[in-house]
Design a protein around this motif. Structure first.
Motif, PDB file in Angstrom:
ATOM      1  N   SER A  14       7.721  -2.052  -4.554  1.00  0.00           N
ATOM      2  CA  SER A  14       8.013  -0.630  -4.588  1.00  0.00           C
ATOM      3  C   SER A  14       6.936   0.062  -5.416  1.00  0.00           C
ATOM      4  CB  SER A  14       9.405  -0.341  -5.156  1.00  0.00           C
ATOM      5  OG  SER A  14       9.440  -0.589  -6.547  1.00  0.00           O
ATOM      6  N   ALA A  15       6.779   1.344  -5.165  1.00  0.00           N
ATOM      7  CA  ALA A  15       5.701   2.085  -5.819  1.00  0.00           C
ATOM      8  C   ALA A  15       6.213   3.396  -6.377  1.00  0.00           C
ATOM      9  CB  ALA A  15       4.581   2.348  -4.820  1.00  0.00           C
ATOM     10  N   LEU A  16       5.720   3.725  -7.546  1.00  0.00           N
ATOM     11  CA  LEU A  16       6.036   5.009  -8.173  1.00  0.00           C
ATOM     12  C   LEU A  16       4.817   5.907  -8.081  1.00  0.00           C
ATOM     13  CD1 LEU A  16       7.754   4.140 -11.590  1.00  0.00           C
ATOM     14  CD2 LEU A  16       8.825   5.108  -9.568  1.00  0.00           C
ATOM     15  N   GLY A  17       5.061   7.162  -7.725  1.00  0.00           N
ATOM     16  CA  GLY A  17       3.987   8.126  -7.762  1.00  0.00           C
ATOM     17  C   GLY A  17       3.991   8.814  -9.107  1.00  0.00           C
ATOM     18  N   GLY A  18       3.742  10.063  -9.107  1.00  0.00           N
ATOM     19  CA  GLY A  18       3.722  10.775 -10.379  1.00  0.00           C
ATOM     20  C   GLY A  18       5.096  11.062 -10.919  1.00  0.00           C
ATOM     21  N   GLY A  19       6.102  10.998 -10.033  1.00  0.00           N
ATOM     22  CA  GLY A  19       7.458  11.276 -10.468  1.00  0.00           C
ATOM     23  C   GLY A  19       8.199  10.005 -10.813  1.00  0.00           C
ATOM     24  N   THR A  20       9.507  10.044 -10.717  1.00  0.00           N
ATOM     25  CA  THR A  20      10.325   8.899 -11.087  1.00  0.00           C
ATOM     26  C   THR A  20      10.931   8.188  -9.886  1.00  0.00           C
ATOM     27  OG1 THR A  20      12.242  10.342 -11.329  1.00  0.00           O
ATOM     28  CG2 THR A  20      10.910   9.950 -13.299  1.00  0.00           C
ATOM     29  N   ARG A  46       0.820  -1.207   0.000  1.00  0.00           N
ATOM     30  CA  ARG A  46       0.000   0.000   0.000  1.00  0.00           C
ATOM     31  C   ARG A  46       0.855   1.258   0.000  1.00  0.00           C
ATOM     32  NH1 ARG A  46      -5.362  -0.832   1.422  1.00  0.00           N
ATOM     33  NH2 ARG A  46      -5.818  -2.918   2.231  1.00  0.00           N
ATOM     34  N   SER A  47       0.475   2.205  -0.820  1.00  0.00           N
ATOM     35  CA  SER A  47       1.087   3.523  -0.757  1.00  0.00           C
ATOM     36  C   SER A  47       0.204   4.350   0.160  1.00  0.00           C
ATOM     37  CB  SER A  47       1.177   4.147  -2.157  1.00  0.00           C
ATOM     38  OG  SER A  47      -0.078   4.207  -2.771  1.00  0.00           O
ATOM     39  N   LEU A  48       0.785   4.838   1.250  1.00  0.00           N
ATOM     40  CA  LEU A  48      -0.030   5.444   2.302  1.00  0.00           C
ATOM     41  C   LEU A  48      -0.341   6.919   2.060  1.00  0.00           C
ATOM     42  CD1 LEU A  48       1.435   3.805   5.521  1.00  0.00           C
ATOM     43  CD2 LEU A  48      -0.434   3.051   4.041  1.00  0.00           C
ATOM     44  N   ASP A  49       0.539   7.630   1.419  1.00  0.00           N
ATOM     45  CA  ASP A  49       0.311   9.071   1.285  1.00  0.00           C
ATOM     46  C   ASP A  49       0.506   9.576  -0.129  1.00  0.00           C
ATOM     47  OD1 ASP A  49       3.500   9.923   2.910  1.00  0.00           O
ATOM     48  OD2 ASP A  49       2.972   8.588   1.260  1.00  0.00           O
ATOM     49  N   PHE A  50       0.409   8.687  -1.079  1.00  0.00           N
ATOM     50  CA  PHE A  50       0.465   9.121  -2.471  1.00  0.00           C
ATOM     51  C   PHE A  50      -0.215   8.052  -3.332  1.00  0.00           C
ATOM     52  CE2 PHE A  50       3.772   6.322  -4.319  1.00  0.00           C
ATOM     53  CZ  PHE A  50       4.284   5.757  -3.171  1.00  0.00           C
ATOM     54  N   GLN A  51      -0.539   8.440  -4.544  1.00  0.00           N
ATOM     55  CA  GLN A  51      -1.167   7.507  -5.467  1.00  0.00           C
ATOM     56  C   GLN A  51      -0.087   6.876  -6.345  1.00  0.00           C
ATOM     57  OE1 GLN A  51      -4.202   9.964  -7.370  1.00  0.00           O
ATOM     58  NE2 GLN A  51      -5.742   9.101  -6.014  1.00  0.00           N
ATOM     59  N   ALA A  52      -0.069   5.572  -6.352  1.00  0.00           N
ATOM     60  CA  ALA A  52       0.973   4.837  -7.065  1.00  0.00           C
ATOM     61  C   ALA A  52       0.445   4.340  -8.409  1.00  0.00           C
ATOM     62  CB  ALA A  52       1.453   3.663  -6.222  1.00  0.00           C
ATOM     63  N   THR A  53       0.878   4.977  -9.454  1.00  0.00           N
ATOM     64  CA  THR A  53       0.437   4.554 -10.786  1.00  0.00           C
ATOM     65  C   THR A  53       1.101   3.249 -11.201  1.00  0.00           C
ATOM     66  OG1 THR A  53       2.173   5.949 -11.718  1.00  0.00           O
ATOM     67  CG2 THR A  53      -0.027   6.892 -11.554  1.00  0.00           C
ATOM     68  N   THR A  54       2.293   3.034 -10.695  1.00  0.00           N
ATOM     69  CA  THR A  54       3.039   1.828 -11.036  1.00  0.00           C
ATOM     70  C   THR A  54       3.618   1.216  -9.780  1.00  0.00           C
ATOM     71  OG1 THR A  54       3.661   2.784 -13.175  1.00  0.00           O
ATOM     72  CG2 THR A  54       4.927   0.874 -12.430  1.00  0.00           C
ATOM     73  N   MET A  55       3.524  -0.095  -9.693  1.00  0.00           N
ATOM     74  CA  MET A  55       4.144  -0.811  -8.579  1.00  0.00           C
ATOM     75  C   MET A  55       4.988  -1.954  -9.130  1.00  0.00           C
ATOM     76  SD  MET A  55       1.415  -0.961  -5.464  1.00  0.00           S
ATOM     77  CE  MET A  55       0.981   0.501  -4.530  1.00  0.00           C
ATOM     78  N   PHE A  56       6.062  -2.226  -8.435  1.00  0.00           N
ATOM     79  CA  PHE A  56       6.972  -3.293  -8.834  1.00  0.00           C
ATOM     80  C   PHE A  56       7.037  -4.348  -7.735  1.00  0.00           C
ATOM     81  CE2 PHE A  56       8.644  -0.888 -12.348  1.00  0.00           C
ATOM     82  CZ  PHE A  56       8.641   0.427 -11.921  1.00  0.00           C
ATOM     83  N   TRP A  57       7.144  -5.588  -8.142  1.00  0.00           N
ATOM     84  CA  TRP A  57       7.318  -6.690  -7.193  1.00  0.00           C
ATOM     85  C   TRP A  57       8.656  -7.363  -7.459  1.00  0.00           C
ATOM     86  CZ3 TRP A  57       4.480  -7.594  -2.977  1.00  0.00           C
ATOM     87  CH2 TRP A  57       3.216  -7.012  -2.900  1.00  0.00           C
ATOM     88  N   TYR A  58       9.406  -7.573  -6.351  1.00  0.00           N
ATOM     89  CA  TYR A  58      10.723  -8.181  -6.442  1.00  0.00           C
ATOM     90  C   TYR A  58      10.777  -9.414  -5.555  1.00  0.00           C
ATOM     91  CZ  TYR A  58      12.036  -3.511  -8.117  1.00  0.00           C
ATOM     92  OH  TYR A  58      12.116  -2.334  -8.806  1.00  0.00           O
ATOM     93  N   ARG A  59      11.752 -10.264  -5.874  1.00  0.00           N
ATOM     94  CA  ARG A  59      11.976 -11.470  -5.069  1.00  0.00           C
ATOM     95  C   ARG A  59      13.473 -11.632  -4.850  1.00  0.00           C
ATOM     96  NH1 ARG A  59       9.763 -16.834  -7.749  1.00  0.00           N
ATOM     97  NH2 ARG A  59      11.208 -16.122  -9.349  1.00  0.00           N
TER      98      ARG A  59
END
Lengths: 114, 110
Positions: A95-101, A24-37
């Motif tokens: 990990s999550a990306l917001g509007g930036g990089t 969960r992104s708690l204080d921003f909107q995450a347009t993209t999320m990545f999953w790692y192992r």
């Protein structure tokens, strides 16, 4: 910085069961999320990229039917390990990306399948 | 508290220069340390992994060193190229968690 919450931090499950991990992104909107192992003594490896409202893009060698990713909202992505086996035991991190990089990371989930 | 700090936060160099990125960590009881590269809008790409018992790792133009006793790691990039421009992240593994530095934004000018 922005906060990404990953839950649970640790989970032990029986072989053959399914496990869901939330990111969960708690204080921003995450347009993209990545999953790692990450397997023991190995580097962190990207499993899949998920964009809100669309299907995830899986990296080569990652079984999409085994690792189900749902990114139904701008603040939540879930990874479900279906029919887990001992070889799925690993450290999973999102990990999550917001509007930036800049990407923000969860604390990770240690999955142990017994 | 386990913290990872990266210096500098940003770096701009002309093409061809050798450069060093620094990473320091407060808790020396690490399992391993990893260096990653992140391009804008993309996931992480693993560059080098150093186990706690190792002192350095090399891959092509990259060399990473680890000094556990002083809580430091460096990433050395030789003969930098514009394609090296990215954010470089250092991450330290402590058993059940991975602690990331804030990253160094590198720009290599042609």
């Amino acid at each position: 910085g922005a906060v990404v919450s990953q839950h649970p931090s640790r989970v032990i499950c029986k072989s053959g069961t399914s496990v869901k991990i939330e990111c969960r992104s708690l204080d921003f909107q995450a347009t993209t999320m990545f999953w790692y192992r990450q397997f023991p003594k190995q580097s962190l490896m990207l499993m899949a990229t998920s964009n809100e409202g669309s299907k995830a893009t899986y990296e080569q060698g990652v079984e999409k039917d085994k690792f189900l990713i749902n990114h139904a909202s701008l603040t939540l992505s879930t990874l479900t390990v279906t029919s887990a086996h001992p070889e799925d035991s690993s450290f999973y991190i999102c990990s999550a990306l917001g509007g930036g990089t800049e990407a923000f990371f969860g604390q990770g989930t240690r999955l142990t399948v017994v | 508290k386990q913290e990872v700090t990266q210096i500098p936060a940003a770096l701009s160099v002309p093409e061809g220069e050798n450069l060093v990125l620094n990473c320091s960590f407060t808790d020396s009881a690490i399992y391993n340390l990893q260096w990653f590269r992140q391009d804008p809008g993309k996931g992480l790409t693993s560059l080098l992994l150093i186990q706690s018992s190792q002192r350095e790792q090399t891959s092509g133009r990259l060399n990473a060193s680890l000094d556990k006793s002083s809580g430091r790691s460096t990433l050395y990039i030789a003969a930098s190229q514009p394609g090296d421009s990215a954010t470089y992240l250092c991450a330290v593994e402590y058993g059940n968690k991975l602690v990331f530095g804030a990253g160094t934004i590198l720009r290599v000018k042609s």
